[in-house]
Design a protein around this motif. Structure first.
Motif, short mmCIF file in Angstrom:
data_model
loop_
_atom_site.label_atom_id
_atom_site.label_comp_id
_atom_site.label_asym_id
_atom_site.label_seq_id
_atom_site.Cartn_x
_atom_site.Cartn_y
_atom_site.Cartn_z
N GLY A 388 134.75 -45.28 -9.37
CA GLY A 388 134.77 -45.92 -10.71
C GLY A 388 135.87 -47.08 -10.60
N ASP A 389 136.78 -46.93 -10.05
CA ASP A 389 137.98 -48.13 -9.82
C ASP A 389 137.29 -49.08 -9.10
OD1 ASP A 389 139.31 -46.54 -11.63
OD2 ASP A 389 140.86 -45.78 -9.95
N ALA A 390 136.76 -48.87 -7.91
CA ALA A 390 136.22 -49.66 -7.05
C ALA A 390 135.23 -50.75 -7.49
CB ALA A 390 135.53 -49.10 -5.81
N VAL A 391 134.32 -49.91 -8.32
CA VAL A 391 133.23 -50.94 -9.26
C VAL A 391 133.87 -51.75 -10.25
CG1 VAL A 391 131.48 -50.73 -10.99
CG2 VAL A 391 131.43 -49.00 -9.11
N ALA A 392 134.92 -51.25 -10.81
CA ALA A 392 135.66 -52.27 -11.76
C ALA A 392 136.13 -53.36 -10.85
CB ALA A 392 136.63 -51.37 -12.76
N LYS A 393 137.11 -53.13 -9.75
CA LYS A 393 137.74 -54.07 -9.11
C LYS A 393 136.68 -55.25 -8.53
CE LYS A 393 141.70 -51.58 -7.85
NZ LYS A 393 142.64 -50.95 -6.82
N MET A 394 135.66 -54.66 -8.31
CA MET A 394 134.54 -55.62 -7.64
C MET A 394 133.77 -56.14 -8.62
SD MET A 394 132.89 -53.79 -4.09
CE MET A 394 132.80 -52.25 -4.88
N GLY A 395 133.63 -55.65 -9.69
CA GLY A 395 133.02 -56.51 -11.18
C GLY A 395 131.68 -56.42 -10.82
N LEU A 396 131.19 -55.09 -10.57
CA LEU A 396 129.74 -55.20 -10.31
C LEU A 396 128.83 -54.97 -11.67
CD1 LEU A 396 129.47 -52.27 -7.40
CD2 LEU A 396 129.24 -54.56 -7.03
N SER A 397 127.72 -55.37 -11.48
CA SER A 397 126.82 -55.60 -12.88
C SER A 397 125.48 -55.67 -12.27
CB SER A 397 127.10 -56.91 -13.63
OG SER A 397 126.90 -57.97 -13.08
N VAL A 398 124.55 -55.29 -13.39
CA VAL A 398 123.04 -55.22 -12.92
C VAL A 398 122.50 -55.93 -14.25
CG1 VAL A 398 121.04 -53.77 -12.58
CG2 VAL A 398 123.29 -53.25 -11.67
N THR A 399 121.63 -56.90 -14.06
CA THR A 399 121.03 -57.60 -15.22
C THR A 399 119.53 -57.60 -14.89
OG1 THR A 399 121.40 -59.53 -14.14
CG2 THR A 399 122.94 -58.88 -15.80
N ALA A 400 118.51 -57.77 -15.89
CA ALA A 400 117.15 -57.85 -15.63
C ALA A 400 116.79 -58.83 -16.40
CB ALA A 400 116.54 -56.58 -16.05
N ASN A 401 115.61 -59.63 -15.95
CA ASN A 401 114.92 -60.59 -16.88
C ASN A 401 115.98 -61.83 -17.35
OD1 ASN A 401 112.76 -58.95 -16.33
ND2 ASN A 401 112.57 -58.23 -18.25
N GLU A 402 116.98 -62.23 -16.76
CA GLU A 402 117.85 -63.00 -17.22
C GLU A 402 117.57 -64.26 -16.08
OE1 GLU A 402 121.63 -61.59 -17.47
OE2 GLU A 402 121.26 -60.28 -19.11
#
Length: 402
Positions: A388-402
């Motif tokens: 979870g900390d790694a996800v936050a540090k990497m700034g991971l995100s998932v988006t659709a239809n943008e």
């Protein structure tokens, strides 16, 4: 794409390097000599030609150029033949830096043969405009390697290209690249477009052994490839932004993008040299030089153009389900898969994005935008027990239809 890049680069530009193999140095413009030295250093091949004429005012014509590079080990052999190359408007822009106003390549053929490949290519016409050529010393510095290994031309274009292998012929409508930058440093913006790589039904059938594409309604394929690069120079380091895309007409497209800073010039020059020789980049060898490279962002995006709506009923039937049931099962599966990342916000975001995409397939993207840019060395320091900390540090995100 790497193999095509090798063919196109050799065919459209290496043929100019064949020029003075049989001529006296005094008969050949310094720009041609410089280009010959650069290509010969990269390919280790001896060129030949039938005739060379020069008007002494920066215009040169060559007849029947041939470059043959024998295959060694896993590297295939390559033979390039060009019926005529015409250079016009050769000028010296600065010490050791030359510019060719325009170069035309007529009736180029390429033969590639080796353990894993045997193909031929035909390029009837190609040209380069505003083409910069740099002369380098016998033992060039990394910066000189960068400038001599790259192709810095304001515009490169070819007409139709035909590639044949194993009895199958693939055609390309045209290839075009543009560059706007500083020839003294190599910094600038690059773009490449490979338009309509057309695979006929016989080729698709050969590649699609399971018949999946045919079931989806794709009996032929028409692909477009493109890339954009923005390169800036900061001392002995480079800042590099890029996008690379592959799209199938009436199918969909994938786009990869990223921005990195502080790439050592020496490492970048080595990568360019490997690409110009058609070899894979040895990242293990370059790993120590990449430790201080800074990653600012990275992303992968899929844009749908019909394939999702075709895949869903077929996938459902293969599992003995109806389409509605399959679609309803996908978001919970995504949730169960991502829960191990121990980041509730990302999991919810991904589930919501997948749900929106399945309801109206337009686009789906995964991005990394670190709040604080990360060095390559820092990725190895992330604690695997705290994903979870790694996800936050990497700034991971998932988006659709943008």
């Amino acid at each position: 794409m790497r193999l095509f890049h090798k063919i196109f680069t050799i065919a459209c530009l290496s043929s100019a390097a064949l020029l003075p193999a049989l001529a006296h140095a005094d008969d050949v413009p310094p720009a041609v000599l410089a280009f010959l030295a650069n290509i010969e250093r990269q390919t280790h091949a001896k060129p030949h030609y039938d005739a060379l004429t020069s008007d002494g005012s920066g215009n040169v014509t060559l007849k029947n150029l041939t470059l043959t590079k024998a295959g060694t080990g896993d590297d295939p052999g390559v033979t390039v033949k060009t019926a005529e190359v015409g250079f016009s408007g050769i000028t010296e822009e600065a010490p050791s830096l030359f510019k060719v106003a325009k170069a035309n390549f007529t009736n180029t053929s390429v033969e590639v043969s080796g353990k894993d490949v045997a193909l031929s290519a035909s390029i009837p016409n190609a040209s380069a405009e505003g083409w910069y050529i740099r002369s380098v010393s016998a033992t060039p510095t990394p910066k000189e390697e960068l400038l001599s290994s790259g192709t810095f031309a304001q515009h490169i274009a070819s007409g139709p290209v035909s590639i044949t292998s194993a009895g199958q012929t693939v055609t390309i409508d045209n290839v075009e690249s543009n560059w706007n930058g500083d020839p003294a440093t190599g910094a600038g913006k690059f773009s490449l477009k490979i338009n309509n790589v057309a695979l006929p039904e016989s080729t698709v059938t050969l590649l699609d052994q399971g018949g999946m594409l045919k079931q989806l309604g794709y009996t032929t394929l028409n692909l477009d490839l493109a890339s954009d690069t923005d390169l800036t120079v900061n001392g002995d380091n480079l800042n590099y932004g890029f996008t690379v895309s592959l799209s199938g007409r009436n199918i969909g497209g994938l786009k990869f993008a990223g921005t990195v800073n502080d790439v050592p010039v020496s490492a970048y020059a080595e990568m360019m040299r490997a690409q110009s020789e058609g070899k894979p980049i040895d990242f293990d060898k370059l790993a120590p030089e990449f430790q201080n490279v800074v990653v600012n962002s990275a992303s992968v995006r899929f844009d749908d153009a019909s394939i999702t709506k075709k895949i869903l009923p077929l996938a459902a039937a293969m599992q003995g389900l109806d389409e509605k049931t399959l679609v309803a099962s996908i978001p919970p599966t995504v949730q169960l898969t991502l829960i191990q990342l121990q980041n509730e916000a990302l999991t919810k975001q991904a589930v919501d994005a997948v749900t929106r995409f399945l309801a109206d397939p337009k686009s789906l993207a995964i991005s990394a935008n670190p709040p604080t840019p990360l060095k390559v060395s820092e990725f190895g320091m992330l604690d695997p027990s705290k994903p979870g900390d790694a996800v936050a540090k990497m700034g991971l995100s998932v988006t659709a239809n943008e």
